[in-house]
Scaffold this motif. Structure first.
Motif, mmCIF file in Angstrom:
data_model
loop_
_atom_site.group_PDB
_atom_site.id
_atom_site.type_symbol
_atom_site.label_atom_id
_atom_site.label_comp_id
_atom_site.label_asym_id
_atom_site.label_seq_id
_atom_site.Cartn_x
_atom_site.Cartn_y
_atom_site.Cartn_z
ATOM 1 N N TRP A 76 -13.607 -3.266 11.268
ATOM 2 C CA TRP A 76 -12.645 -4.249 10.780
ATOM 3 C C TRP A 76 -13.060 -4.579 9.572
ATOM 4 O O TRP A 76 -14.431 -5.110 9.524
ATOM 5 C CB TRP A 76 -11.975 -5.318 11.670
ATOM 6 C CG TRP A 76 -11.271 -5.098 12.853
ATOM 7 C CD1 TRP A 76 -11.693 -4.842 13.941
ATOM 8 C CD2 TRP A 76 -9.784 -4.739 12.741
ATOM 9 N NE1 TRP A 76 -10.715 -4.281 14.901
ATOM 10 C CE2 TRP A 76 -9.559 -4.265 14.469
ATOM 11 C CE3 TRP A 76 -8.845 -4.675 12.036
ATOM 12 C CZ2 TRP A 76 -8.322 -3.886 14.525
ATOM 13 C CZ3 TRP A 76 -7.601 -4.377 12.289
ATOM 14 C CH2 TRP A 76 -7.397 -3.926 13.638
ATOM 15 N N ARG B 103 -11.438 6.700 7.202
ATOM 16 C CA ARG B 103 -11.274 5.725 6.210
ATOM 17 C C ARG B 103 -10.715 4.498 6.908
ATOM 18 O O ARG B 103 -10.361 4.566 8.062
ATOM 19 C CB ARG B 103 -10.154 6.572 5.513
ATOM 20 C CG ARG B 103 -10.046 7.716 4.929
ATOM 21 C CD ARG B 103 -10.793 7.464 3.384
ATOM 22 N NE ARG B 103 -10.708 8.729 2.734
ATOM 23 C CZ ARG B 103 -11.536 9.898 2.883
ATOM 24 N NH1 ARG B 103 -12.314 9.986 3.931
ATOM 25 N NH2 ARG B 103 -11.528 10.970 2.043
ATOM 26 N N PHE B 104 -10.903 3.424 6.231
ATOM 27 C CA PHE B 104 -10.264 2.185 6.448
ATOM 28 C C PHE B 104 -8.721 2.298 6.060
ATOM 29 O O PHE B 104 -8.491 2.432 5.028
ATOM 30 C CB PHE B 104 -11.024 1.160 5.712
ATOM 31 C CG PHE B 104 -12.202 0.879 6.371
ATOM 32 C CD1 PHE B 104 -12.423 -0.233 7.372
ATOM 33 C CD2 PHE B 104 -13.614 1.451 6.129
ATOM 34 C CE1 PHE B 104 -13.751 -0.492 8.096
ATOM 35 C CE2 PHE B 104 -14.724 1.216 6.764
ATOM 36 C CZ PHE B 104 -14.683 0.223 7.565
ATOM 37 N N LEU B 105 -8.008 2.104 7.105
ATOM 38 C CA LEU B 105 -6.661 1.720 6.733
ATOM 39 C C LEU B 105 -6.124 0.411 7.211
ATOM 40 O O LEU B 105 -6.439 -0.098 8.195
ATOM 41 C CB LEU B 105 -5.778 3.013 7.611
ATOM 42 C CG LEU B 105 -6.215 4.514 6.942
ATOM 43 C CD1 LEU B 105 -5.473 5.334 8.190
ATOM 44 C CD2 LEU B 105 -5.711 4.577 5.713
ATOM 45 N N ASP B 106 -4.909 0.017 6.617
ATOM 46 C CA ASP B 106 -4.216 -1.141 6.857
ATOM 47 C C ASP B 106 -3.641 -0.963 8.286
ATOM 48 O O ASP B 106 -3.223 0.151 8.702
ATOM 49 C CB ASP B 106 -3.095 -1.330 5.684
ATOM 50 C CG ASP B 106 -2.368 -2.491 6.259
ATOM 51 O OD1 ASP B 106 -2.702 -3.786 6.018
ATOM 52 O OD2 ASP B 106 -1.229 -2.459 6.714
ATOM 53 N N ARG C 292 -7.822 -6.680 7.628
ATOM 54 C CA ARG C 292 -6.812 -6.339 8.310
ATOM 55 C C ARG C 292 -6.729 -4.785 8.332
ATOM 56 O O ARG C 292 -6.033 -4.078 8.787
ATOM 57 C CB ARG C 292 -5.493 -6.738 7.735
ATOM 58 C CG ARG C 292 -5.078 -7.815 8.658
ATOM 59 C CD ARG C 292 -3.620 -8.387 8.381
ATOM 60 N NE ARG C 292 -2.551 -7.215 8.658
ATOM 61 C CZ ARG C 292 -1.980 -7.364 9.949
ATOM 62 N NH1 ARG C 292 -2.813 -8.062 10.720
ATOM 63 N NH2 ARG C 292 -1.101 -6.454 10.003
ATOM 64 N N LYS C 293 -7.804 -3.987 7.751
ATOM 65 C CA LYS C 293 -8.075 -2.778 7.879
ATOM 66 C C LYS C 293 -9.070 -2.289 9.013
ATOM 67 O O LYS C 293 -10.013 -2.881 9.066
ATOM 68 C CB LYS C 293 -8.703 -2.144 6.525
ATOM 69 C CG LYS C 293 -7.774 -2.340 5.286
ATOM 70 C CD LYS C 293 -8.440 -1.932 4.012
ATOM 71 C CE LYS C 293 -7.270 -1.720 2.861
ATOM 72 N NZ LYS C 293 -8.252 -1.287 1.514
ATOM 73 N N THR D 191 -0.450 0.519 8.477
ATOM 74 C CA THR D 191 -0.303 2.142 8.371
ATOM 75 C C THR D 191 -0.756 2.772 9.273
ATOM 76 O O THR D 191 -0.445 3.927 9.849
ATOM 77 C CB THR D 191 -1.148 2.380 6.881
ATOM 78 O OG1 THR D 191 -0.620 1.651 5.917
ATOM 79 C CG2 THR D 191 -1.106 3.618 6.778
ATOM 80 N N ALA D 192 -2.176 2.203 10.068
ATOM 81 C CA ALA D 192 -2.539 3.039 10.920
ATOM 82 C C ALA D 192 -1.552 3.086 12.159
ATOM 83 O O ALA D 192 -1.564 4.147 12.919
ATOM 84 C CB ALA D 192 -3.923 2.404 11.527
ATOM 85 N N GLU E 20 -16.935 -2.800 2.501
ATOM 86 C CA GLU E 20 -16.832 -1.473 3.209
ATOM 87 C C GLU E 20 -18.109 -0.797 3.118
ATOM 88 O O GLU E 20 -18.998 -0.588 1.948
ATOM 89 C CB GLU E 20 -15.849 -0.675 2.271
ATOM 90 C CG GLU E 20 -15.296 0.629 2.899
ATOM 91 C CD GLU E 20 -14.055 1.202 2.238
ATOM 92 O OE1 GLU E 20 -14.079 2.540 2.469
ATOM 93 O OE2 GLU E 20 -13.437 0.483 1.877
#
Length: 164
Positions: A39, A130-133, A42-43, A136-137, A116
């Motif tokens: 984490w 990738r880091f995603l919200d 929130r990603k 969105t995930a 990151e």
């Protein structure tokens, strides 16, 4: 770091995965593994394996006498080149999955990051990360147990919820 061998390795992974799935269909084995929720606020870090369509988290099967935290640290190193101590991982959730014809006991551990990191993918087993919200995930096609975990994480991480 791409090579001419990468496409062949991806074909081999897909073939091995299909054989493993056929074996699991016949044997219905009990398995145990760990997935890691990495984490950044929130990603969450999601990845795409070359042999599956569904998005996943870093993770894999447990080795003999390995704790969930040790499994998670090893898999982070192997899959995305992220070196962490098992002590940095916090076990938060456990569920049973039946996807892929196996009875899979799945531990979830989490790592909270402040920045990151650089990720190193082998471009063979793992082809995208990738880091995603979180919202969105949750809209993506996810592995069954990953969806269960992310929905539970969304409840824990909702505004006004007690901290994780």
């Amino acid at each position: 770091m791409s090579s001419l061998f990468d496409p062949l390795a991806r074909v081999a992974y897909r073939g091995a995965y299909r054989l493993a799935t056929a074996y699991w269909f016949v044997r219905r084995p009990k398995t145990e593994g760990t997935l890691v929720g990495v984490w950044l606020g929130r990603k969450v870090l999601l990845l795409q394996n070359s042999y599956r369509r569904a998005f996943a988290l870093p993770g894999g099967g447990k080795h003999w006498r390995e704790s969930p935290q040790e499994t998670g640290a090893r898999e982070l190193r192997e899959e995305v080149g992220l070196h962490v101590s098992p002590h940095e991982l916090r076990e938060v959730f456990e569920t049973q999955g039946t996807e892929e014809y196996k009875r899979d006991r799945c531990h979830f551990v989490e790592l909270e990051l402040q920045a990151e990191p650089s990720l190193v993918l082998d471009n063979r087993e793992v082809v995208w990360a990738r880091f995603l919200d979180l919202d969105t995930a949750l809209q993506l096609p996810l592995a069954q147990v990953v969806r269960v975990y992310l929905e539970e994480a969304a409840r824990r991480r909702a505004p006004g919820a007690t901290s994780p």
